[in-house]
Design a protein around this motif. Structure first.
Motif, mmCIF file in Angstrom:
data_model
loop_
_atom_site.group_PDB
_atom_site.id
_atom_site.type_symbol
_atom_site.label_atom_id
_atom_site.label_comp_id
_atom_site.label_asym_id
_atom_site.label_seq_id
_atom_site.Cartn_x
_atom_site.Cartn_y
_atom_site.Cartn_z
ATOM 1 N N LYS A 32 6.001 16.412 -0.072
ATOM 2 C CA LYS A 32 5.110 15.267 0.038
ATOM 3 C C LYS A 32 5.547 14.240 -0.987
ATOM 4 O O LYS A 32 5.710 14.564 -2.147
ATOM 5 N N GLN A 33 5.744 13.020 -0.514
ATOM 6 C CA GLN A 33 6.297 11.988 -1.381
ATOM 7 C C GLN A 33 5.617 10.672 -1.045
ATOM 8 O O GLN A 33 5.423 10.363 0.128
ATOM 9 N N GLY A 34 5.231 9.919 -2.068
ATOM 10 C CA GLY A 34 4.624 8.613 -1.837
ATOM 11 C C GLY A 34 5.680 7.524 -1.924
ATOM 12 O O GLY A 34 6.711 7.695 -2.550
ATOM 13 N N HIS A 35 5.395 6.399 -1.277
ATOM 14 C CA HIS A 35 6.322 5.266 -1.360
ATOM 15 C C HIS A 35 5.516 3.974 -1.368
ATOM 16 O O HIS A 35 4.625 3.786 -0.544
ATOM 17 N N ARG A 36 5.837 3.100 -2.316
ATOM 18 C CA ARG A 36 5.254 1.758 -2.331
ATOM 19 C C ARG A 36 6.385 0.754 -2.331
ATOM 20 O O ARG A 36 7.224 0.754 -3.228
ATOM 21 N N GLN A 37 6.391 -0.105 -1.310
ATOM 22 C CA GLN A 37 7.460 -1.083 -1.161
ATOM 23 C C GLN A 37 7.229 -2.253 -2.120
ATOM 24 O O GLN A 37 6.090 -2.719 -2.270
ATOM 25 N N ASP A 38 8.302 -2.716 -2.760
ATOM 26 C CA ASP A 38 8.222 -3.933 -3.574
ATOM 27 C C ASP A 38 8.207 -5.147 -2.654
ATOM 28 O O ASP A 38 9.090 -5.303 -1.814
ATOM 29 N N LEU A 39 7.204 -6.006 -2.822
ATOM 30 C CA LEU A 39 7.050 -7.162 -1.951
ATOM 31 C C LEU A 39 7.029 -8.445 -2.774
ATOM 32 O O LEU A 39 6.768 -8.421 -3.972
ATOM 33 N N THR A 40 7.314 -9.544 -2.112
ATOM 34 C CA THR A 40 7.202 -10.869 -2.713
ATOM 35 C C THR A 40 6.357 -11.719 -1.785
ATOM 36 O O THR A 40 6.620 -11.772 -0.584
ATOM 37 N N ARG A 41 5.322 -12.357 -2.341
ATOM 38 C CA ARG A 41 4.452 -13.215 -1.532
ATOM 39 C C ARG A 41 4.996 -14.638 -1.600
ATOM 40 O O ARG A 41 5.148 -15.201 -2.672
ATOM 41 N N ARG A 52 0.838 -1.184 0.000
ATOM 42 C CA ARG A 52 0.000 0.000 0.000
ATOM 43 C C ARG A 52 0.877 1.240 0.000
ATOM 44 O O ARG A 52 1.986 1.222 0.509
ATOM 45 N N LYS A 53 0.346 2.326 -0.545
ATOM 46 C CA LYS A 53 1.129 3.550 -0.595
ATOM 47 C C LYS A 53 1.207 4.186 0.789
ATOM 48 O O LYS A 53 0.196 4.335 1.466
ATOM 49 N N THR A 54 2.431 4.509 1.202
ATOM 50 C CA THR A 54 2.608 5.275 2.432
ATOM 51 C C THR A 54 3.057 6.668 2.031
ATOM 52 O O THR A 54 3.792 6.836 1.056
ATOM 53 N N ILE A 55 2.608 7.652 2.769
ATOM 54 C CA ILE A 55 2.932 9.028 2.430
ATOM 55 C C ILE A 55 4.055 9.517 3.330
ATOM 56 O O ILE A 55 3.994 9.380 4.548
ATOM 57 N N VAL A 56 5.105 10.040 2.696
ATOM 58 C CA VAL A 56 6.239 10.605 3.412
ATOM 59 C C VAL A 56 6.073 12.113 3.312
ATOM 60 O O VAL A 56 6.160 12.679 2.220
ATOM 61 N N TYR A 57 5.796 12.767 4.427
ATOM 62 C CA TYR A 57 5.516 14.203 4.403
ATOM 63 C C TYR A 57 6.499 14.900 5.315
ATOM 64 O O TYR A 57 6.582 14.601 6.506
ATOM 65 N N LYS A 58 7.290 15.792 4.743
ATOM 66 C CA LYS A 58 8.267 16.518 5.524
ATOM 67 C C LYS A 58 7.952 17.994 5.461
ATOM 68 O O LYS A 58 7.687 18.520 4.383
ATOM 69 N N MET A 59 7.983 18.636 6.614
ATOM 70 C CA MET A 59 7.843 20.092 6.614
ATOM 71 C C MET A 59 8.677 20.674 7.737
ATOM 72 O O MET A 59 8.873 20.039 8.768
ATOM 73 N N ARG A 60 9.215 21.862 7.485
ATOM 74 C CA ARG A 60 9.942 22.557 8.538
ATOM 75 C C ARG A 60 9.083 23.731 8.983
ATOM 76 O O ARG A 60 8.633 24.517 8.149
ATOM 77 N N PRO A 61 8.854 23.828 10.269
ATOM 78 C CA PRO A 61 7.989 24.904 10.746
ATOM 79 C C PRO A 61 8.617 26.285 10.528
ATOM 80 O O PRO A 61 9.841 26.430 10.602
ATOM 81 N N LYS A 62 7.756 27.251 10.193
ATOM 82 C CA LYS A 62 8.142 28.658 9.985
ATOM 83 C C LYS A 62 9.092 28.855 8.804
ATOM 84 O O LYS A 62 9.710 29.907 8.691
ATOM 85 N N LYS A 63 9.270 27.868 7.939
ATOM 86 C CA LYS A 63 10.223 28.006 6.834
ATOM 87 C C LYS A 63 9.562 27.882 5.463
ATOM 88 O O LYS A 63 10.245 27.960 4.460
ATOM 89 N N LYS A 64 8.247 27.600 5.421
ATOM 90 C CA LYS A 64 7.523 27.433 4.160
ATOM 91 C C LYS A 64 8.102 26.323 3.286
ATOM 92 O O LYS A 64 8.157 26.443 2.072
ATOM 93 N N THR A 65 8.626 25.252 3.912
ATOM 94 C CA THR A 65 9.074 24.100 3.126
ATOM 95 C C THR A 65 8.135 22.947 3.390
ATOM 96 O O THR A 65 7.915 22.574 4.531
ATOM 97 N N ARG A 66 7.630 22.401 2.300
ATOM 98 C CA ARG A 66 6.770 21.234 2.377
ATOM 99 C C ARG A 66 7.266 20.266 1.322
ATOM 100 O O ARG A 66 7.589 20.670 0.214
#
Length: 106
Positions: free
Chosen positions: A88-97, A72-86
């Motif tokens: 947002k990056q998605g990540h889907r891990q490659d899996l083997t069943r 499933r897609k996990t969302i990687v969200y980074k922001m620095r407070p008071k710096k106007k940096t945002r």
């Protein structure tokens, strides 16, 4: 009373039983191929417990690769407070069943 093993695969530890399938990190092998997991940490064989130091050399776990999939897609969200940096990056891990076929103790 059942037979289970605790196995280390790609840095993580899984409680594994026969006849069930598990989603592991991507194993670069073709579909339907047999794989053996040899980093067995613990085996409970109908109440008789074997513990490795760190691994059990006598125990092999046989598995079969069912499919390659992505998690499933996990969302990687980074922001620095008071710096106007945002960022947002998605990540889907490659899996083997992997279907666990048998746990053998020689």
């Amino acid at each position: 009373i059942m037979k289970y093993a605790i196995v280390e695969i790609s840095g993580r530890q899984f409680w594994i039983e026969t006849g069930k399938y598990y989603d592991l990190n991507r194993i670069p092998t073709e579909l339907g191929k047999e794989i053996t997991l040899n980093r067995v940490l613990l085996v409970n064989n109908e109440g008789e417990i074997l513990i490795g130091k760190p691994y059990l050399a006598t125990v092999k776990v046989k598995g079969k690769i069912l499919e390659h999939l992505r998690g499933r897609k996990t969302i990687v969200y980074k922001m620095r407070p008071k710096k106007k940096t945002r960022k947002k990056q998605g990540h889907r891990q490659d899996l083997t069943r992997v279907l666990i076929e048998e746990i053998t103790i020689n």
